[in-house]
Design an enzyme around this catalytic site. Structure first.
Site, PDB file in Angstrom:
ATOM      1  N   THR A 136       0.729  -1.315   0.080  1.00 17.36           N
ATOM      2  CA  THR A 136      -0.001   0.102  -0.048  1.00 17.36           C
ATOM      3  C   THR A 136       0.868   1.311   0.032  1.00 17.36           C
ATOM      4  O   THR A 136       1.954   1.292   0.545  1.00 17.36           O
ATOM      5  CB  THR A 136      -1.172   0.116   1.229  1.00 17.36           C
TER       6      THR A 136
ATOM      7  N   HIS B 102       2.540 -11.853  14.071  1.00 19.19           N
ATOM      8  CA  HIS B 102       3.431 -12.352  14.827  1.00 19.19           C
ATOM      9  C   HIS B 102       3.483 -13.608  15.178  1.00 19.19           C
ATOM     10  O   HIS B 102       4.166 -14.634  15.725  1.00 19.19           O
ATOM     11  CB  HIS B 102       3.980 -11.750  16.108  1.00 19.19           C
TER      12      HIS B 102
END
Length: 422
Positions: free
Chosen positions: A331, A383
């Site tokens: 993006t 994560h």
């Protein structure tokens, strides 16, 4: 009387309902076969609904209604004759000098925008703006009364807005703060509601973390300055930053496959390809069309595909198939002036790279302070599947390749390492 039932077609797999965003015709209008009669929102895209046959239309759903795929939304009386007076679609179907004024030779001096025909009957779509035009009107705070519409059935097109902006506006015509302390409400589209739902889910359901780095853009800017004209002439497409970032990302994904993976229950799915989602702004909100097998493309191929998908998104013609199946997303908030941000992961992907604006900053080069064009980059990642070492290593590798573009050609390695067999 012969009535044709028009049902909502399936916009794509897993989509069971849509919302009637806008009717482009009025109840009782005569419509032509393949004429766009409505815009419908799904939770993935906005699509046009074309008339299946010519005839008089009877609407069976209102704007804002949520309808099931396969539900009847209108009836078309195919036995009805075209009415006298050529209303709306019928007038557009026959050659009309007034409608084609911009392309027709003028016999007398005329202004840039065609004059309205005082005897032309008013259309249901008269004064309505196309999605691209509506976006420009909103962004530039333009009074639609100052725009001369030239589109079908009196609709305002993007070119009409550009022409009005080029001609300039009077002080009285400009819109500003009204100071009335009034409020207005606008229902969120199905697409916007789905985007909101997905973004909140990502924040709640993933262990999202963001790591940052900076990239010296001088090597790429030097390449663009030297070769942009030859590149555009040879490939018929401009050379932008996005193709360099996409190639750098695909090379880095080969080295760090977990960044290109996703979680499915208790399993991890790894992809032996890179389908890169490119986030683009559209009148309906943020869209993420996907460049398939970007790892196999050259810079020119990537630029062409990004341009094709971006035009479809901004014109409201993007399809669910164009946006499904991505493995990683890029993006670029820099086009709007963003200096730094923490992009939100596009599920079910596990990572997203955020680009930002390029600003000249003082940096240390070989012990000396120099002014260089610097871009901050951000990698948000899940994560649960990507460790800190992998995320940092991935972003560093992207940085190295962008600052040494020849490494993109040699698979992220230094050319000397290849020469020495290292």
């Amino acid at each position: 009387m012969s009535l044709l039932e028009m049902k909502v077609p399936s916009p794509g797999e897993s989509i069971s309902e849509v919302e009637i965003a806008t009717w482009l015709v009025a109840d009782g209008d005569y419509v032509e076969k393949d004429q766009a009669i409505a815009e419908v929102d799904s939770d993935k895209a906005t699509l046009e609904l074309p008339a299946e046959e010519s005839g008089i239309i009877t609407l069976k759903a209102a704007e804002g209604d949520v309808v099931k795929v396969g539900q009847v939304v209108c009836l078309i009386d195919t036995s009805a004759a075209r009415p006298e007076g050529a209303p709306a679609a019928a007038a557009a179907a026959s050659p009309a000098p007034q409608a084609a004024a911009p392309a027709a030779p003028a016999t007398t001096p005329a202004p840039a925008a065609p004059n309205p025909d005082p005897v032309k009957p008013a259309s249901y779509a008269s004064g309505a703006a196309s999605p691209a035009a509506a976006k420009m009107i909103k962004e530039n705070n333009i009074n639609t009364a100052t725009i001369q519409a030239s589109g079908k059935d009196g609709r305002i097109t993007k070119q009409d807005v550009i022409a009005a902006m080029s001609a300039g506006f009077s002080t009285e015509a400009a819109q500003g703060w009204g100071g009335t302390r009034e409020q207005s409400r606008e229902k969120m589209s199905m697409l916007r509601r789905k985007i909101a739902e997905r973004l909140v889910a990502v924040k709640n359901e993933t262990a999202m973390l963001t790591t940052f780095n900076e990239v010296d853009m001088k090597p790429i800017m030097d390449i663009r300055a030297k070769y942009k004209e030859a590149f555009a002439k040879h490939h018929e497409v401009n050379l932008g930053f996005m193709s360099f970032f996409t190639k750098a990302v695909t090379e880095a994904l080969k080295l760090y496959p977990a960044v290109n993976a996703q979680i499915d229950g208790n399993e991890m799915i790894f992809h032996d390809y890179a389908d890169i989602g490119i986030a683009v702004s559209s009148p309906k909100g943020l869209m993420v069309p996907v460049v398939r097998n970007a790892e196999q493309m050259g810079l020119a191929d990537i630029e062409r595909e990004i341009k094709r998908l971006a035009i479809k998104a901004r014109d409201g013609k993007i399809t669910p198939e164009d946006m499904s199946g991505g493995t990683f997303t890029i993006t670029n908030g820099g086009v709007f002036g963003s200096m730094l941000s923490t992009p939100i992961i596009n599920p079910p992907q596990s990572a997203i790279l955020g680009m930002h604006n390029v600003v000249e900053r003082p940096v240390a080069i070989n012990g000396k302070v120099e002014i260089r064009p610097i871009m901050y980059v951000a990698l948000s990642y899940d994560h649960r599947i990507i460790d800190g070492k992998e995320s940092v290593g991935f972003l560093v590798k992207v940085k190295e390749m962008l600052e040494n573009p020849e490494r993109i050609l040699f698979g992220a390695k230094d050319p000397l390492q290849i020469l020495l067999g290292l």
